[in-house]
Design an enzyme around this catalytic site. Structure first.
Site, mmCIF file in Angstrom:
data_model
loop_
_atom_site.group_PDB
_atom_site.id
_atom_site.type_symbol
_atom_site.label_atom_id
_atom_site.label_comp_id
_atom_site.label_asym_id
_atom_site.label_seq_id
_atom_site.Cartn_x
_atom_site.Cartn_y
_atom_site.Cartn_z
ATOM 1 C CG ASP A 143 -10.421 14.529 -15.588
ATOM 2 O OD1 ASP A 143 -9.763 14.098 -16.408
ATOM 3 O OD2 ASP A 143 -11.420 13.832 -14.982
ATOM 4 C CE LYS A 148 -13.037 6.433 -19.288
ATOM 5 N NZ LYS A 148 -12.973 6.611 -17.895
ATOM 6 C CE1 TYR A 203 -17.764 10.097 -16.120
ATOM 7 C CE2 TYR A 203 -16.496 10.198 -13.867
ATOM 8 C CZ TYR A 203 -17.325 9.401 -15.056
ATOM 9 O OH TYR A 203 -17.700 8.077 -15.046
ATOM 10 N NE ARG A 257 -2.846 0.188 3.363
ATOM 11 C CZ ARG A 257 -2.509 0.670 4.431
ATOM 12 N NH1 ARG A 257 -2.123 1.863 4.571
ATOM 13 N NH2 ARG A 257 -2.223 0.030 5.534
HETATM 14 N N1 PLP Z 1 -12.784 11.447 -15.572
HETATM 15 C C1 PLP Z 1 -13.104 11.882 -16.726
HETATM 16 C C2 PLP Z 1 -13.110 12.794 -17.689
HETATM 17 C C3 PLP Z 1 -14.028 10.469 -17.107
HETATM 18 O O1 PLP Z 1 -14.502 10.272 -18.371
HETATM 19 C C4 PLP Z 1 -13.939 9.496 -16.162
HETATM 20 C C5 PLP Z 1 -14.758 8.050 -16.586
HETATM 21 O O2 PLP Z 1 -15.357 8.169 -17.510
HETATM 22 C C6 PLP Z 1 -13.199 9.582 -14.806
HETATM 23 C C7 PLP Z 1 -12.631 10.706 -14.521
HETATM 24 C C8 PLP Z 1 -13.468 8.547 -13.951
HETATM 25 O O3 PLP Z 1 -12.705 7.628 -14.100
HETATM 26 P P1 PLP Z 1 -12.620 5.892 -13.807
HETATM 27 O O4 PLP Z 1 -13.849 5.400 -14.508
HETATM 28 O O5 PLP Z 1 -11.279 5.319 -14.207
HETATM 29 O O6 PLP Z 1 -12.765 5.918 -12.245
#
Ligand code: PLP
Length: 413
Positions: A199, A224, A126, A72
């Site tokens: 992000d 992604k 998001y 961890r």
């Molecule tokens: N940020 C964005 C722009 C996303 O599109 C997503 C998921 O679709 C996330 C964060 C969250 O990522 P995760 O699904 O890996 O937790």
């Protein structure tokens, strides 16, 4: 420093593991007794790491000596992935998490969103990030206010009015692919002393490196583009002082760490990020051009299109225009939007009807019932997420095969 493509292949790999046998047999980091070593970083499936003497364990646990003690706190395979991503971002230290949301949560905590603080968030965020802010941080006494991140005057006004502790935006937003002017937002947040959290999931360091532009904290869903093959869930935070010490502590204590096998897969995926992104951006541009003149398509959203509201910003601040395209189907009766979208999606053959994005496969979704499902119809309407809207995340297939599949599916609209 080596170029981006070279760093994508080599950064983080073959790193020293601090192996116990180094001291006993005198071999170099990672070497085996036979004088050879693996060219791919091993998956270290161990929860605990032992040392040759308890004194060394004491120094490692005390932070006086680099090394590993407990998974961890750190794992060599996870560190290899973190180092590779940090090398692509150009600066800062990377912290890997079990998901993009775990990474975002840790980043917001490191930005000191505690009781009494205000955060200014892009209204294009998001959905789960917006809900995390409103529900989880809201319950802890943090006030979240929203702003159109592409309206710089509004951002400037709200930052001056609210003096937010943090501002949270995305490089490219979902699903209308709005592009935030990060260099201008940096100027605004720096002047106000607010922490800027970006992000960069849709952009990746291939399109833009926000830390180099002055942002404070970068977050990725590595689920992604960074890993790119639709086979793992992970997230990253990349930042420098003064946030990195807090992140280290938050990660140890909250414990949402990335697992070693996921790190190994992600490290492998990352090597082809530049190749994949180049192809995906090209595929998206070609598809957007074709859809723009298709009679069954009412409107195309893609930053390379001249009529996209952020076409100029995208050309100025991004290396390319991204791997996604959204479009509205041409329907006479707006009530028919959802049915037409469902007919289109069901008619797809090559492209996969599935959420997520950034994979090698071309994926298509209906945002109103997928990514934006939890929003009220009126909020969806306000954000421009119509019932006849489709979002396509381009894969690396041949662009002609993708276009043929989409055009045959459009016949069913
Ligand atoms: N940020 C964005 C722009 C996303 O599109 C997503 C998921 O679709 C996330 C964060 C969250 O990522 P995760 O699904 O890996 O937790």
């Amino acid at each position: 420093m080596k170029r981006f493509e070279t760093r994508a292949v080599h950064a983080g790999e073959r790193r020293a593991t601090g192996r116990a046998d180094r001291q006993s047999n005198g071999s170099a980091a990672g070497e085996t007794d036979g004088g050879f070593y693996p060219i791919s970083t091993p998956v270290h499936l161990s929860t605990t790491f032992a040392h040759n003497g308890i004194e060394q364990t004491d120094r490692v646990l005390g932070g006086e000596e680099p090394g590993y003690s407990y998974a961890r706190y750190g794992n060599p395979t996870v560190t290899a992935f973190e180092e590779a991503v940090a090398a692509l971002e150009g600066e800062g230290r990377a912290f890997a998490f079990a998901s993009g949301m775990a990474a975002m949560h840790a980043a917001l905590m490191a930005a000191e969103l505690t009781s009494g603080a205000t955060v200014l968030a892009a209204e294009q965020l998001y959905g789960s990030t917006a809900t995390l802010l409103v529900q989880v941080f809201g319950a802890g006494g943090v006030e979240t206010r929203f702003v159109d991140a592409c309206d710089l005057e509004a951002v400037e006004r709200k930052v001056a009015e609210l003096k937010p502790r943090a501002v949270v935006v995305e490089t490219i937003s979902n699903p209308l692919l709005r592009v935030a002017d990060i260099p201008s937002i940096v100027e605004i947040t720096k002047a106000a002393g607010s922490t800027l959290v970006v992000d960069a999931t849709f952009g990746t360091p291939y399109l833009q490196r926000p830390l180099e532009l002055g942002a404070d904290i970068v977050v990725h869903s590595a689920t992604k583009y960074l890993s790119g093959h639709g086979d793992l869930t992970a997230g990253l935070v990349i930042t420098g002082a003064p946030y990195d010490a807090a992140l280290d502590q938050i990660r140890k204590l909250v414990g949402g760490v990335m697992a070693p096998f996921e790190a190994w897969l992600a490290l492998r995926g990352l090597k082809t990020l530049p190749l994949r992104m180049e192809r995906q951006c090209e595929n998206a541009r070609l598809l957007a051009t074709r859809l723009a003149v298709h009679p069954k398509v009412a409107k195309v959203y893609h930053p390379a299109e001249k009529d996209h509201p952020d076409n100029e910003v995208a050309r100025r601040i991004l290396a390319d225009t991204g791997g996604l395209v959204s479009f509205e189907l041409a329907v006479e009766d707006p009530e028919e939007g959802r049915a037409a979208a469902f007919r289109f999606l069901n008619a797809l053959d090559l492209c996969i009807r599935a959420p997520s994005l950034g994979d090698i496969y071309t994926l298509a979704i209906h945002p109103a019932t997928a990514s934006h499902r939890e929003l009220s119809p009126s909020r969806r309407e306000r954000l421009g997420v119509k019932e006849n809207l489709i979002r396509v995340s381009l894969g690396i297939e041949h662009p002609e095969d993708i276009a043929i599949d989409i055009e045959q599916a459009l016949e069913s609209v």
